[in-house]
Design an enzyme around this catalytic site. Structure first.
Site, PDB file in Angstrom:
ATOM      1  N   GLY A   1       0.772  -1.247   0.000  1.00 38.35           N
ATOM      2  CA  GLY A   1       0.000   0.000   0.000  1.00 38.35           C
ATOM      3  C   GLY A   1       0.794   1.284   0.000  1.00 38.35           C
TER       4      GLY A   1
ATOM      5  CB  ILE B   1      -1.616   5.240   6.051  1.00 40.08           C
ATOM      6  CG1 ILE B   1      -2.497   6.494   6.219  1.00 40.08           C
ATOM      7  CG2 ILE B   1      -1.580   4.410   7.324  1.00 40.08           C
ATOM      8  CD1 ILE B   1      -3.970   6.215   6.491  1.00 40.08           C
TER       9      ILE B   1
ATOM     10  CG  ASP C   1      -3.826  -5.401  -9.307  1.00 45.29           C
ATOM     11  OD1 ASP C   1      -4.719  -5.823  -8.539  1.00 45.29           O
ATOM     12  OD2 ASP C   1      -4.002  -4.461 -10.105  1.00 45.29           O
ATOM     13  CB  VAL C   2      -4.338  -7.075  -3.638  1.00 46.36           C
ATOM     14  CG1 VAL C   2      -3.086  -6.576  -2.935  1.00 46.36           C
ATOM     15  CG2 VAL C   2      -5.376  -5.971  -3.769  1.00 46.36           C
TER      16      VAL C   2
ATOM     17  CB  ALA D   1     -14.706   2.284  -3.911  1.00 50.67           C
TER      18      ALA D   1
ATOM     19  CE1 TYR E   1     -13.912   6.167   3.615  1.00 50.44           C
ATOM     20  CE2 TYR E   1     -15.149   4.397   4.651  1.00 50.44           C
ATOM     21  CZ  TYR E   1     -13.953   4.935   4.234  1.00 50.44           C
ATOM     22  OH  TYR E   1     -12.796   4.227   4.427  1.00 50.44           O
TER      23      TYR E   1
ATOM     24  CE  LYS F   1     -11.039   1.208   4.463  1.00 49.94           C
ATOM     25  NZ  LYS F   1      -9.752   0.567   4.120  1.00 49.94           N
TER      26      LYS F   1
ATOM     27  CB  THR G   1      -3.487   9.625   1.658  1.00 48.59           C
ATOM     28  OG1 THR G   1      -4.820   9.107   1.667  1.00 48.59           O
ATOM     29  CG2 THR G   1      -2.934   9.613   3.075  1.00 48.59           C
ATOM     30  CG  LEU G   2      -3.038   8.996  -4.798  1.00 50.86           C
ATOM     31  CD1 LEU G   2      -2.651  10.359  -5.363  1.00 50.86           C
ATOM     32  CD2 LEU G   2      -2.041   7.929  -5.276  1.00 50.86           C
TER      33      LEU G   2
HETATM   34  P1  NAD Z   1      -2.851   5.750  -0.491  1.00 51.84           P
HETATM   35  O1  NAD Z   1      -3.498   6.142  -1.785  1.00 51.84           O
HETATM   36  O2  NAD Z   1      -1.521   6.292  -0.208  1.00 51.84           O
HETATM   37  O3  NAD Z   1      -2.831   4.168  -0.342  1.00 51.84           O
HETATM   38  C1  NAD Z   1      -3.786   3.315  -0.945  1.00 51.84           C
HETATM   39  C2  NAD Z   1      -2.988   2.193  -1.571  1.00 51.84           C
HETATM   40  O4  NAD Z   1      -3.866   1.181  -2.111  1.00 51.84           O
HETATM   41  C3  NAD Z   1      -2.107   2.673  -2.747  1.00 51.84           C
HETATM   42  O5  NAD Z   1      -0.764   2.342  -2.489  1.00 51.84           O
HETATM   43  C4  NAD Z   1      -2.634   1.882  -3.926  1.00 51.84           C
HETATM   44  O6  NAD Z   1      -1.623   1.543  -4.854  1.00 51.84           O
HETATM   45  C5  NAD Z   1      -3.187   0.649  -3.219  1.00 51.84           C
HETATM   46  N1  NAD Z   1      -4.071  -0.134  -4.081  1.00 51.84           N
HETATM   47  C6  NAD Z   1      -5.273   0.216  -4.587  1.00 51.84           C
HETATM   48  N2  NAD Z   1      -5.728  -0.777  -5.390  1.00 51.84           N
HETATM   49  C7  NAD Z   1      -4.798  -1.773  -5.354  1.00 51.84           C
HETATM   50  C8  NAD Z   1      -4.675  -3.053  -5.978  1.00 51.84           C
HETATM   51  N3  NAD Z   1      -5.610  -3.512  -6.820  1.00 51.84           N
HETATM   52  N4  NAD Z   1      -3.570  -3.806  -5.721  1.00 51.84           N
HETATM   53  C9  NAD Z   1      -2.599  -3.359  -4.888  1.00 51.84           C
HETATM   54  N5  NAD Z   1      -2.657  -2.150  -4.277  1.00 51.84           N
HETATM   55  C10 NAD Z   1      -3.743  -1.372  -4.521  1.00 51.84           C
HETATM   56  O7  NAD Z   1      -3.914   6.213   0.636  1.00 51.84           O
HETATM   57  P2  NAD Z   1      -3.971   5.905   2.206  1.00 51.84           P
HETATM   58  O8  NAD Z   1      -4.917   6.908   2.740  1.00 51.84           O
HETATM   59  O9  NAD Z   1      -2.610   5.785   2.761  1.00 51.84           O
HETATM   60  O10 NAD Z   1      -4.722   4.508   2.273  1.00 51.84           O
HETATM   61  C11 NAD Z   1      -4.213   3.377   2.961  1.00 51.84           C
HETATM   62  C12 NAD Z   1      -5.299   2.681   3.738  1.00 51.84           C
HETATM   63  O11 NAD Z   1      -5.713   3.510   4.823  1.00 51.84           O
HETATM   64  C13 NAD Z   1      -6.554   2.351   2.951  1.00 51.84           C
HETATM   65  O12 NAD Z   1      -7.051   1.098   3.378  1.00 51.84           O
HETATM   66  C14 NAD Z   1      -7.500   3.454   3.389  1.00 51.84           C
HETATM   67  O13 NAD Z   1      -8.861   3.105   3.217  1.00 51.84           O
HETATM   68  C15 NAD Z   1      -7.116   3.544   4.838  1.00 51.84           C
HETATM   69  N6  NAD Z   1      -7.557   4.757   5.561  1.00 51.84           N
HETATM   70  C16 NAD Z   1      -7.260   5.993   5.064  1.00 51.84           C
HETATM   71  C17 NAD Z   1      -7.693   7.115   5.752  1.00 51.84           C
HETATM   72  C18 NAD Z   1      -7.398   8.497   5.218  1.00 51.84           C
HETATM   73  O14 NAD Z   1      -8.041   9.455   5.663  1.00 51.84           O
HETATM   74  N7  NAD Z   1      -6.438   8.653   4.323  1.00 51.84           N
HETATM   75  C19 NAD Z   1      -8.418   6.988   6.953  1.00 51.84           C
HETATM   76  C20 NAD Z   1      -8.689   5.708   7.442  1.00 51.84           C
HETATM   77  C21 NAD Z   1      -8.255   4.599   6.728  1.00 51.84           C
END
Ligand code: NAD
Length: 257
Positions: A13, A20, A64-65, A95, A157, A164, A195-196
């Site tokens: 990720g 994160i 790719d998961v 999503a 959301y 989730k 984040t992205l």
């Molecule tokens: P991020 O965009 O940096 O990370 C999301 C990651 O998911 C990316 O690295 C992307 O490449 C990966 N991803 C998506 N589809 C994929 C696939 N098919 N195969 C492999 N990898 C895949 O954003 P983030 O905010 O760091 O998100 C990380 C986690 O934290 C997620 O589960 C997100 O839901 C969760 N989260 C984020 C927040 C927030 O506010 N940013 C809050 C709570 C939870």
């Protein structure tokens, strides 16, 4: 002496320095854990490589998961290189934008399937692939990232909240299943961070503002704070904790009105 000297982990990720997953990687590496990273597709390779090459002994592979063959290849290679695995970090979610932005009742079947495949099922698939290597370590710790929208309806959301909820239930079932093998499975429910992935949520800036105003700590959480909580859940300091969702949200979730 680091808390995690001699330990090994794999992180799914990292997309860039705001991810994160990258904050978690820094906390684990600081305490001596040797890390493997995966990136999703060639598009992200360069940015992830730039970050991870700075970490001594790290390994970087594509994954790719949604593809079982890629998951198998990653764990074969990392297992052979490390000889065992102590930690797995799942920080992956997706999503389709239309399904997040539309009225929830308009969620498409394909969008629903894809969001659940990437954001929830992948935790089960990755944990299964990690299992033989964690057994070689005498046990392990798995961590996933979730958000409050799994429990309550949060505007914007939508489908991600449902995915989730499936992820959080999977945490509990995996923890019950794998506890006898000394494998712990937990999640962090983080407050909003820019984040992205967060940019895909409509009204995200308003969400940040609202959280900061309402949370008991009267601010949003820092990436470093999420990294440190992850360090706790992935280290022996939390050896008695499994199946839990730990809120790192400045206390936002405890407020009723
Ligand atoms: P991020 O965009 O940096 O990370 C999301 C990651 O998911 C990316 O690295 C992307 O490449 C990966 N991803 C998506 N589809 C994929 C696939 N098919 N195969 C492999 N990898 C895949 O954003 P983030 O905010 O760091 O998100 C990380 C986690 O934290 C997620 O589960 C997100 O839901 C969760 N989260 C984020 C927040 C927030 O506010 N940013 C809050 C709570 C939870």
């Amino acid at each position: 002496m680091g808390l995690l000297d001699g330990k090994t982990g794999i992180i799914f990720g990292v997309a860039n320095k705001r991810s994160i997953a990258w904050a978690i990687a820094q906390a684990l590496s600081r305490e001596g854990m040797r890390l493997a990273f995966t990136y999703q597709g060639e598009r992200l390779k360069e940015s992830v490589e730039e970050l991870t090459t700075r970490m001594d002994g790290s390994v970087l592979l594509p994954c790719d998961v949604t593809t079982d063959a890629e998951i198998e290849a990653v764990f074969r290679e990392v297992g052979e290189k490390f000889g065992k695995l102590d930690a797995l970090v799942h920080s992956v979610a997706f999503a389709p934008r239309e399904d997040l932005e539309n009225e929830f009742v308009k969620t498409t079947r394909d969008g629903f399937k894809l969001a659940h495949d990437i954001s929830a099922y992948s935790l089960v698939g990755l944990t299964r692939a990690a299992l033989p290597w964690m057994e070689k370590a005498g046990g392990g710790s798995v961590l996933a990232m979730t958000y409050y929208g799994a429990e309550k309806a949060v505007e914007g959301y939508n489908l991600m909240g449902v995915a989730k909820a499936a992820l959080e239930a999977s945490i509990r079932y995996l923890a019950a299943n794998l506890g006898p093998r000394n494998i712990r499975v937990n999640a962090i429910s983080a407050g909003p961070v820019n984040t992205l992935a967060a940019r895909g949520i409509k009204g995200f800036t308003g969400m940040l503002k609202h959280h900061a105003e309402k949370a008991p700590l009267r601010r949003n959480v820092e990436l470093e704070e999420i990294g440190n909580a992850a360090l706790f859940l992935l280290s022996p300091m939390s050896s008695g904790v499994t199946g839990e969702v730990l809120f790192v949200d400045g206390g936002y979730n405890i407020i009723g009105l």
